[in-house]
Design a protein around this motif. Structure first.
Motif, PDB file in Angstrom:
ATOM      1  N   ASN A 237       4.905  38.699  -8.868  1.00 27.71           N
ATOM      2  CA  ASN A 237       4.833  37.490  -8.041  1.00 27.71           C
ATOM      3  C   ASN A 237       3.985  37.670  -6.791  1.00 27.71           C
ATOM      4  O   ASN A 237       3.952  36.780  -5.932  1.00 27.71           O
ATOM      5  CB  ASN A 237       6.236  37.005  -7.635  1.00 27.71           C
ATOM      6  N   ASN A 238       3.297  38.817  -6.686  1.00 27.99           N
ATOM      7  CA  ASN A 238       2.458  39.079  -5.522  1.00 27.99           C
ATOM      8  C   ASN A 238       1.000  39.361  -5.890  1.00 27.99           C
ATOM      9  O   ASN A 238       0.085  38.728  -5.353  1.00 27.99           O
ATOM     10  CB  ASN A 238       3.007  40.269  -4.729  1.00 27.99           C
ATOM     11  N   TRP A 271       1.287  39.667 -15.110  1.00 25.56           N
ATOM     12  CA  TRP A 271       1.125  40.407 -13.863  1.00 25.56           C
ATOM     13  C   TRP A 271       0.501  41.780 -14.103  1.00 25.56           C
ATOM     14  O   TRP A 271      -0.208  42.300 -13.245  1.00 25.56           O
ATOM     15  CB  TRP A 271       2.484  40.557 -13.153  1.00 25.56           C
TER      16      TRP A 271
END
Length: 479
Positions: A237-238, A271
């Protein structure tokens, strides 16, 4: 091969795989609406955003890179220069030239200045920590732990500075895991496929036994997997983490651990990404295997598509060991491989853009045009005439397809794409001169064909430089 006859998450080898075991004055681009016209990579005005000093620096560096004797011996030449000049004088010589052309900076402040400039130009950073190991270079657990800390800092910098939306970073597994072990693991899984769940359990801290490895090797693999897990966990999520491919004698092991990370963390979005080298004869089969595995296991797949950078070494090693050359025999065959893999991914993305992503990591205009945009007329040598993204109705704003080039190279392609509103990333190494020069030397020698073939970029830079100087002489300012 990732075969259905195996347990659902078994990772195996196809038969073919066994054959090869800083900031200056800038002008921001306004994001342009996409029009059905040809991408124009012939216009030197793409370099209007660069200062006169930057133009001169690029011209000088690219001119030096056009001499094979300099590229082939750059490591020895730099080592000699450093010995004669001393560390400080050598750094003063490199910083405004080669270092400034290809490196973002040494500390976070310098890196931020470079990244803010890139953001003004519509470009996105993909930070690359300049560390890796090959056979005979292993440094021990403590060094690998130090490397992990540096990569976690890279995750933090990429995310916290808000240089762009959807930031990326590169990761080399051999900075965290012994390359000798990767070679042995490649041999082991060729005979005895590993289940991805085994590696996921190891990442979670469970004590497991790895078939084919002794206790010491198993312990090191466990530690390496847990290092990778900490980086993956911090990135979710980054930051999107793009795992680099390396040499064929260790790539299957690298793909194994990458797929395990994907299974654990790519449940809802990609990701963790893997890299596919299209100069390899087996590249298409490897990509199809990964797509099949992702569908069976229910994880999202991110693909970094490259031509490849280790051609000379791979061929010499295959000849020495009496193996079949794993590399395509011609540039045309590699292009066909690249564009075939690209088509596979674009068709897959058009059907499910939320679960599949690709970065077209290429300095080749034909591949970029093929992926990006319909051409109304073909320049000489460009034999692709339709836009797969437009044809397949892939929205360039969704982020499922993006483009990538190296910092300091192929800017006329990067800037043109950014001006048209595409997502464009630049691979950005950072660190001190001492830390980055060995990395740049290795990249230069691996990419010598690209460096020696940048005549077009030099010509466009030269035309813009003459235009700018002419404006100054006429009293027009020119910058």
């Amino acid at each position: 091969m990732l075969c259905s006859r195996l347990s659902p998450s078994s990772f195996h080898l196809s038969p073919l795989r066994l054959l090869g075991t800083a900031a200056s004055r800038t002008v921001g681009f306004k994001q342009a609406e996409l029009h059905p016209t040809a991408l124009n990579f012939e216009d030197p005005s793409a370099f209007r955003v660069k200062s006169l000093r930057e133009l001169l620096r690029a011209l000088t560096v690219f001119r030096l890179c056009s001499f094979p004797v300099l590229v082939n011996n750059c490591g020895k030449l730099m080592s000699t220069a450093r010995s004669i000049l001393g560390r400080k004088a050598f750094s003063l010589l490199l910083r405004p030239t080669v270092y400034a052309q290809f490196v973002a900076g040494e500390n976070e402040s310098e890196i931020s200045q470079s990244m803010e400039k890139m953001s003004l130009l519509g470009l996105r950073p993909m930070l690359a920590v300049p560390m890796e190991e090959d056979l005979g270079e292993s440094t021990g657990e403590r060094r690998y732990d130090d490397n992990m800390a540096i990569m976690l800092e890279c995750v933090r910098m990429s995310h916290s500075n808000a240089w762009c939306k959807d930031p990326m970073m590169q990761l080399k597994v051999t900075a965290l895991l012994n390359p000798e072990l990767c070679v042995k693991l490649t041999a082991v899984i060729a005979q005895q496929p590993y289940d991805l769940d085994l590696l996921v359990r190891a990442m979670d801290g469970e004590h497991v036994t790895f078939p084919g490895l002794d206790q010491k090797e198993g312990t090191h693999l466990m530690h390496g997997l847990q290092r990778l897990d900490k980086i993956a966990k911090a990135s979710i999520n980054n930051v999107r983490v793009l795992v680099d491919a390396e040499y064929t004698y260790m790539n299957p092991a690298l793909s194994l651990v990458t797929m395990a990370m994907m299974k654990k963390y790519n449940r809802d979005s990609a990701w963790i990404w893997n890299t596919y080298q299209c100069y390899l004869k087996e590249s298409r089969s490897l990509l199809l295997e990964a797509l099949s595995l992702s569908k069976r296991e229910g994880f999202c797949l991110g693909v970094k598509l490259v031509r490849g950078a280790y051609m000379d070494k791979e061929r010499k090693l295959a000849e020495k060991e009496g193996r079949v050359d794993p590399i395509h025999q011609s540039w045309e065959d590699t292009n066909d491989s690249y564009n075939g893999c690209l088509d596979v991914m674009l068709r897959t993305i058009s059907q499910n853009p939320e679960r599949y992503r690709i970065i077209v990591a290429s300095h080749n205009e034909e591949s970029v045009r093929r992926a990006a945009k319909r051409q109304t007329s073909n320049p000489p040598g460009c034999w692709y005439s339709i836009s797969r993204m437009e044809e397949l109705h892939i929205d360039k704003d969704r982020g499922s397809v993006c483009f990538g080039q190296l910092l300091g190279m192929c800017d006329y392609v990067s800037l043109t794409l950014a001006k048209e509103g595409y997502a464009v990333y630049k691979s950005v190494p950072y660190g001190s001169v001492d830390d980055t020069i060995p990395y740049l030397v290795r990249r230069a020698q691996e990419n010598r064909t690209v460096l020696q073939g940048i005549r077009k970029e030099r010509d466009l830079l030269r035309r813009e430089f003459k235009h700018r100087v002419g404006g100054i002489l006429r009293g027009g300012g020119g910058g």
